[in-house]
Design a protein around this motif. Sequence first.
Motif, short mmCIF file in Angstrom:
data_model
loop_
_atom_site.label_atom_id
_atom_site.label_comp_id
_atom_site.label_asym_id
_atom_site.label_seq_id
_atom_site.Cartn_x
_atom_site.Cartn_y
_atom_site.Cartn_z
N PRO A 1 6.93 1.13 -8.73
CA PRO A 1 5.48 0.96 -8.56
C PRO A 1 4.92 -0.08 -9.52
O PRO A 1 5.36 -0.20 -10.66
N LEU A 2 3.92 -0.84 -9.02
CA LEU A 2 3.27 -1.87 -9.83
C LEU A 2 1.94 -1.35 -10.37
O LEU A 2 1.65 -0.17 -10.30
N VAL A 3 1.13 -2.25 -10.89
CA VAL A 3 -0.13 -1.86 -11.53
C VAL A 3 -1.06 -1.20 -10.52
O VAL A 3 -1.23 -1.66 -9.39
N GLN A 4 -1.65 -0.09 -10.95
CA GLN A 4 -2.63 0.60 -10.12
C GLN A 4 -3.71 1.21 -11.01
O GLN A 4 -3.39 1.84 -12.03
N VAL A 5 -4.94 1.01 -10.66
CA VAL A 5 -6.05 1.65 -11.36
C VAL A 5 -6.50 2.81 -10.49
O VAL A 5 -6.98 2.62 -9.36
N ASP A 6 -6.36 4.03 -10.99
CA ASP A 6 -6.66 5.22 -10.21
C ASP A 6 -8.06 5.17 -9.63
O ASP A 6 -9.04 4.94 -10.35
N GLY A 7 -8.13 5.40 -8.33
CA GLY A 7 -9.42 5.47 -7.66
C GLY A 7 -10.03 4.12 -7.36
O GLY A 7 -11.07 4.05 -6.72
N ILE A 8 -9.40 3.03 -7.81
CA ILE A 8 -9.98 1.71 -7.58
C ILE A 8 -9.06 0.85 -6.70
O ILE A 8 -9.47 0.32 -5.68
N SER A 9 -7.82 0.72 -7.10
CA SER A 9 -6.90 -0.16 -6.38
C SER A 9 -5.91 0.64 -5.55
O SER A 9 -5.61 1.79 -5.84
N GLU A 10 -5.40 -0.01 -4.50
CA GLU A 10 -4.38 0.59 -3.66
C GLU A 10 -3.04 0.58 -4.38
O GLU A 10 -2.74 -0.37 -5.11
N GLN A 11 -2.28 1.65 -4.21
CA GLN A 11 -0.98 1.70 -4.87
C GLN A 11 -0.04 0.66 -4.25
O GLN A 11 0.11 0.57 -3.04
N THR A 12 0.59 -0.15 -5.10
CA THR A 12 1.56 -1.14 -4.65
C THR A 12 2.88 -0.90 -5.39
O THR A 12 2.92 -0.21 -6.40
N ASN B 1 0.83 -1.20 0.00
CA ASN B 1 0.00 0.00 0.00
C ASN B 1 0.87 1.25 0.00
O ASN B 1 2.09 1.18 0.11
N ARG B 2 0.21 2.39 -0.13
CA ARG B 2 0.93 3.66 -0.23
C ARG B 2 1.73 3.95 1.04
O ARG B 2 2.86 4.46 0.98
N ALA B 3 1.18 3.62 2.21
CA ALA B 3 1.88 3.89 3.47
C ALA B 3 3.19 3.11 3.55
O ALA B 3 4.23 3.65 3.93
N ALA B 4 3.13 1.83 3.17
CA ALA B 4 4.34 1.00 3.20
C ALA B 4 5.37 1.51 2.18
O ALA B 4 6.58 1.52 2.45
N LEU B 5 4.88 1.96 1.03
CA LEU B 5 5.77 2.49 0.00
C LEU B 5 6.48 3.75 0.50
O LEU B 5 7.70 3.88 0.37
N GLN B 6 5.73 4.69 1.07
CA GLN B 6 6.33 5.94 1.53
C GLN B 6 7.31 5.69 2.68
O GLN B 6 8.39 6.29 2.75
#
Length: 327
Positions: free
Chosen positions: A212-223, A115-120
């Motif tokens: 960054p991996l696949v992310q659909v804006d507004g749908i999936s969590e950023q990984t 998720n975004r928190a882990a990434l940051q």
Amino acid sequence: MLESLGLDPMEERVYRFLVATAEADITDLIGNLGIDAQTVETILISMRVRGLIRTIGPGRRRFAAVAPDIVLGSQLLRHQQAIDWARREVDQLSEEYRDSVRRRDAGRLVEVLPNRAALQERLDHLQETARHEVLHFCRDHETVLPSEENHAEFAALRRGVEYRVIYEKPLLAEEGMPADIAYGVKLGEQARVMSWLPVRLTIVDHETAVLPLVQVDGISEQTAALIRGGQLLEALIALFECYWERATLLRIAEDGALTERTTRCPLGPDDLYLVSLLVGGASDTSIATQLGVSQRTVQRRVSNILDVTGARTRTQLAWRAATEHWL
């Protein structure tokens, strides 16, 4: 305190006493240190053999300390050299260990940040522990920290870590971004710009990359993928260097504004046509035929073009013509 230099606590007491009093005999040592005669004799013999003290005066029954910077300084230097050697050995063993682990368990080469928190959190940690260099693709529409919040990069820059960052050109049009980039450049960031970048990417010390991996804006969590070593990391480093060579330098103008480097072509139309033939792969013989001159004239003109442009080889000339858009 001096045990690391080979003095046990009792020897250190004797040595410090002799340093403070300049010289003393056995009676002085017994009376002031509360040590029995046999122990004092044993300590003095050991310290004399190791060059820590010397005998002086009639009968050589008085003792003086050898200067600390001479006798202990040399030991300290040897210890430091031994520590440096051991550190190099540990670094080499650590690298061998990591290579062994990678070969044994390829799964450890890639870790998914969910998720975004882990990434940051991981990006902050990597920058805080960076030792040499951070490489970064900064794409349009990605979350970019304003200068007052980008503590990790600026702290790393201040402690000597190099940053090479390529920005997508649309970012330069966003409100506040030119000022933020200019602030980083003032601190030492090397910044360049390209019209488009293929992916967001951060590489730290040529050891770890975050992709960054696949992310659909507004749908999936950023990984994102955390990549440690291996040929995948080498490919990402090569990708960055390829784009770095093609990117345009960003610099700070005299008025403090961030501007792109612009290089006026130093060649006239005739020389540019000759360069275009070289870039197209034509031989000197073919170029001479097309221009209606001798092959020697072609070689002389190429040599002059190299001098004018500052290129050392024809390959470098072709690269400059491409990257600086002369053709």
